[in-house]
Design an enzyme around this catalytic site. Structure first.
Site, PDB file in Angstrom:
ATOM      1  N   GLY A 100       7.297   4.658  15.047  1.00 64.86           N
ATOM      2  CA  GLY A 100       7.348   4.840  13.604  1.00 64.86           C
ATOM      3  C   GLY A 100       6.663   6.098  13.117  1.00 64.86           C
ATOM      4  O   GLY A 100       7.074   6.708  12.130  1.00 64.86           O
ATOM      5  N   GLU A 156       2.123  -5.309  23.430  1.00 64.14           N
ATOM      6  CA  GLU A 156       2.599  -3.996  23.880  1.00 64.14           C
ATOM      7  C   GLU A 156       1.811  -3.514  25.100  1.00 64.14           C
ATOM      8  O   GLU A 156       0.604  -3.737  25.186  1.00 64.14           O
ATOM      9  CB  GLU A 156       2.434  -2.972  22.749  1.00 64.14           C
ATOM     10  CG  GLU A 156       3.357  -3.195  21.584  1.00 64.14           C
ATOM     11  CD  GLU A 156       3.226  -2.089  20.538  1.00 64.14           C
ATOM     12  OE1 GLU A 156       2.704  -0.997  20.869  1.00 64.14           O
ATOM     13  OE2 GLU A 156       3.643  -2.308  19.402  1.00 64.14           O
ATOM     14  N   ARG A 210       2.293  -3.941  12.865  1.00 65.46           N
ATOM     15  CA  ARG A 210       1.600  -4.353  14.080  1.00 65.46           C
ATOM     16  C   ARG A 210       2.276  -5.604  14.626  1.00 65.46           C
ATOM     17  O   ARG A 210       2.586  -6.539  13.884  1.00 65.46           O
ATOM     18  CB  ARG A 210       0.115  -4.639  13.808  1.00 65.46           C
ATOM     19  CG  ARG A 210      -0.748  -3.400  13.641  1.00 65.46           C
ATOM     20  CD  ARG A 210      -0.915  -2.645  14.955  1.00 65.46           C
ATOM     21  NE  ARG A 210      -1.854  -1.543  14.846  1.00 65.46           N
ATOM     22  CZ  ARG A 210      -1.519  -0.291  14.568  1.00 65.46           C
ATOM     23  NH1 ARG A 210      -0.245  -0.009  14.320  1.00 65.46           N
ATOM     24  NH2 ARG A 210      -2.441   0.662  14.517  1.00 65.46           N
ATOM     25  N   ARG A 212      -2.134  -8.790  -1.801  1.00 63.01           N
ATOM     26  CA  ARG A 212      -3.360  -9.486  -2.212  1.00 63.01           C
ATOM     27  C   ARG A 212      -3.630  -9.307  -3.694  1.00 63.01           C
ATOM     28  O   ARG A 212      -4.102 -10.220  -4.375  1.00 63.01           O
ATOM     29  CB  ARG A 212      -4.560  -8.979  -1.400  1.00 63.01           C
ATOM     30  CG  ARG A 212      -4.607  -9.474   0.027  1.00 63.01           C
ATOM     31  CD  ARG A 212      -5.840  -8.958   0.737  1.00 63.01           C
ATOM     32  NE  ARG A 212      -5.884  -7.503   0.747  1.00 63.01           N
ATOM     33  CZ  ARG A 212      -6.908  -6.777   1.189  1.00 63.01           C
ATOM     34  NH1 ARG A 212      -7.998  -7.381   1.619  1.00 63.01           N
ATOM     35  NH2 ARG A 212      -6.851  -5.460   1.188  1.00 63.01           N
ATOM     36  N   GLY A 225       0.831  -1.191   0.000  1.00 63.79           N
ATOM     37  CA  GLY A 225       0.000   0.000   0.000  1.00 63.79           C
ATOM     38  C   GLY A 225       0.866   1.240   0.000  1.00 63.79           C
ATOM     39  O   GLY A 225       1.991   1.234  -0.522  1.00 63.79           O
ATOM     40  N   ARG A 226       0.352   2.321   0.593  1.00 61.86           N
ATOM     41  CA  ARG A 226       1.107   3.577   0.588  1.00 61.86           C
ATOM     42  C   ARG A 226       2.483   3.405   1.217  1.00 61.86           C
ATOM     43  O   ARG A 226       3.503   3.838   0.667  1.00 61.86           O
ATOM     44  CB  ARG A 226       0.331   4.655   1.360  1.00 61.86           C
ATOM     45  CG  ARG A 226      -0.965   5.135   0.725  1.00 61.86           C
ATOM     46  CD  ARG A 226      -1.509   6.303   1.534  1.00 61.86           C
ATOM     47  NE  ARG A 226      -2.810   6.756   1.085  1.00 61.86           N
ATOM     48  CZ  ARG A 226      -3.959   6.353   1.603  1.00 61.86           C
ATOM     49  NH1 ARG A 226      -3.967   5.458   2.583  1.00 61.86           N
ATOM     50  NH2 ARG A 226      -5.106   6.823   1.145  1.00 61.86           N
ATOM     51  N   ILE A 227       2.518   2.785   2.404  1.00 66.73           N
ATOM     52  CA  ILE A 227       3.788   2.662   3.118  1.00 66.73           C
ATOM     53  C   ILE A 227       4.714   1.698   2.398  1.00 66.73           C
ATOM     54  O   ILE A 227       5.919   1.969   2.242  1.00 66.73           O
ATOM     55  CB  ILE A 227       3.547   2.228   4.571  1.00 66.73           C
ATOM     56  CG1 ILE A 227       2.778   3.322   5.327  1.00 66.73           C
ATOM     57  CG2 ILE A 227       4.864   1.937   5.273  1.00 66.73           C
ATOM     58  CD1 ILE A 227       2.332   2.924   6.720  1.00 66.73           C
ATOM     59  N   HIS A 235       7.579   1.629  19.506  1.00 66.88           N
ATOM     60  CA  HIS A 235       6.441   1.989  18.648  1.00 66.88           C
ATOM     61  C   HIS A 235       6.488   3.487  18.294  1.00 66.88           C
ATOM     62  O   HIS A 235       5.556   4.246  18.575  1.00 66.88           O
ATOM     63  CB  HIS A 235       5.120   1.663  19.342  1.00 66.88           C
ATOM     64  CG  HIS A 235       3.978   1.520  18.378  1.00 66.88           C
ATOM     65  ND1 HIS A 235       2.929   0.663  18.596  1.00 66.88           N
ATOM     66  CD2 HIS A 235       3.720   2.111  17.180  1.00 66.88           C
ATOM     67  CE1 HIS A 235       2.061   0.745  17.607  1.00 66.88           C
ATOM     68  NE2 HIS A 235       2.535   1.615  16.728  1.00 66.88           N
TER      69      HIS A 235
END
Length: 336
Positions: free
Chosen positions: A300, A280, A251, A189, A167-169, A298
């Protein structure tokens, strides 16, 4: 779908579950009847249910478990109509329950792409070059100076990167990776259009297992869903090359953390760079002791610019909803 006409909600009651950047909180106070969490303490399940029962809009974050009980309390209160999530991921929200209670849900897509991709690239660089170990060595006072064989690691240029989730990232990571001389492979996918593949010089693998066996770095950039829970498990660690590195800034639940610890301890993979964890803020103590592992809290998306932009999206979603229109970042497929 076109939105059904709804009455406006002048100055809606908004409850925010955690501290947000000060300019965001100030703007919310100007626009809404807002209740802020000034001490930034995570809200308990009971506190979340209480908040949901007495507001028009709840602004949760990734640390809040917005489950069926919380949403039922919101529905029972008769006011809660919008969850304006401060974040992109919504795996902490029971979307089925939100849909059943006709509570709209929005998120903040797009504004964290570069920040997260930068963090992924930082981990790709830091793990094979042992930057975490080197920093600890200097701080320990035990460093004896430069040596021809001291702190040897591996270069990344010329290696293969496997991206799970394009996707975007994922695409932003691919762009950065090419600049460092990595060859880009990906599993998604759906295959990207040919022109996008050509631009990124990316090779698509329909079969994830086949890709895992052939790349030197694996980075996870997919959302956490029932389908991706423990996507990387003991079986898939066994498929990876022994010199491969796993990078996860998506995640924690996508990786079976116990299987990861066992794979690292047994030398089945060379190392890992983790910005997220399965439970977490708890971190498996084995990860703290294993070499070849870089651990981050966490962070990012932790830039001033990114968090400010997230807050602005939350405000925009609330304002559009309060004016009786479809919010721009609606998560649920249908308009409610």
């Amino acid at each position: 779908m076109s939105a059904r006409p709804r009455p406006k909600v002048p100055r809606p009651k908004v409850i925010v579950t955690r501290r947000l950047p000060q300019p965001v909180e100030t703007r919310m106070a100007e626009l809404f009847d807002v209740e802020l969490n000034l001490d930034d303490s995570p809200m308990s399940a009971a506190a979340l249910a209480d908040a949901a029962g007495r507001c028009d809009v709840l602004v949760p974050t990734v640390t809040d478990e917005i489950d069926a009980a919380v949403l039922a309390a919101g529905a029972a209160g008769g006011r809660l109509k919008l969850l304006a999530n401060f974040g992109v991921g919504v795996d902490h929200i029971d979307l089925s329950a939100a849909r059943a209670h006709r509570i709209a849900t929005t998120n903040t897509p797009g504004v964290l792409t570069d920040d997260t991709a930068d963090m992924v690239m930082a981990l790709i660089l830091s793990v094979p070059r042992r930057l975490g170990e080197g920093e600890k060595l200097v701080r320990s006072g035990e460093w004896l100076g430069w040596s021809p064989t001291g702190m040897l690691g591996h270069r990344i240029t010329g290696k293969r990167l496997g991206i799970i989730g394009m996707g975007r990232i994922g695409r932003a990571v691919a762009t950065r990776a090419r600049a460092f001389g990595l060859t880009v492979h990906y599993h998604n996918r759906h295959r990207l259009p040919a022109e996008v593949e050509s631009e990124l010089e990316a090779t698509w693998w329909q079969n994830l297992d086949a890709m895992l066996a052939r790349v030197d770095f694996i980075t996870l950039n997919c959302p956490h869903t029932p389908e991706t829970h423990h996507l990387i498990d003991a079986r898939r660690f066994a498929l990876m090359q022994r010199h491969a590195y796993l990078i996860n800034a998506a995640r924690g639940e996508i990786v079976d953390e116990n299987a990861l610890c066992e794979a690292l301890a047994a030398g089945r993979i060379a190392g890992a760079g983790l910005d997220v964890f399965e439970r977490e803020p708890a971190v498996d103590p084995r990860l703290l002791e294993l070499p070849g592992v870089v651990l981050l809290p966490h962070m990012g998306s932790a830039t001033f610019e990114g968090r400010q932009a997230m807050g602005e999206k939350v405000i925009a979603n609330i304002r559009v909803w309060a004016d009786g229109h479809r919010p721009p970042d609606l998560v649920l497929e249908e308009w409610v």
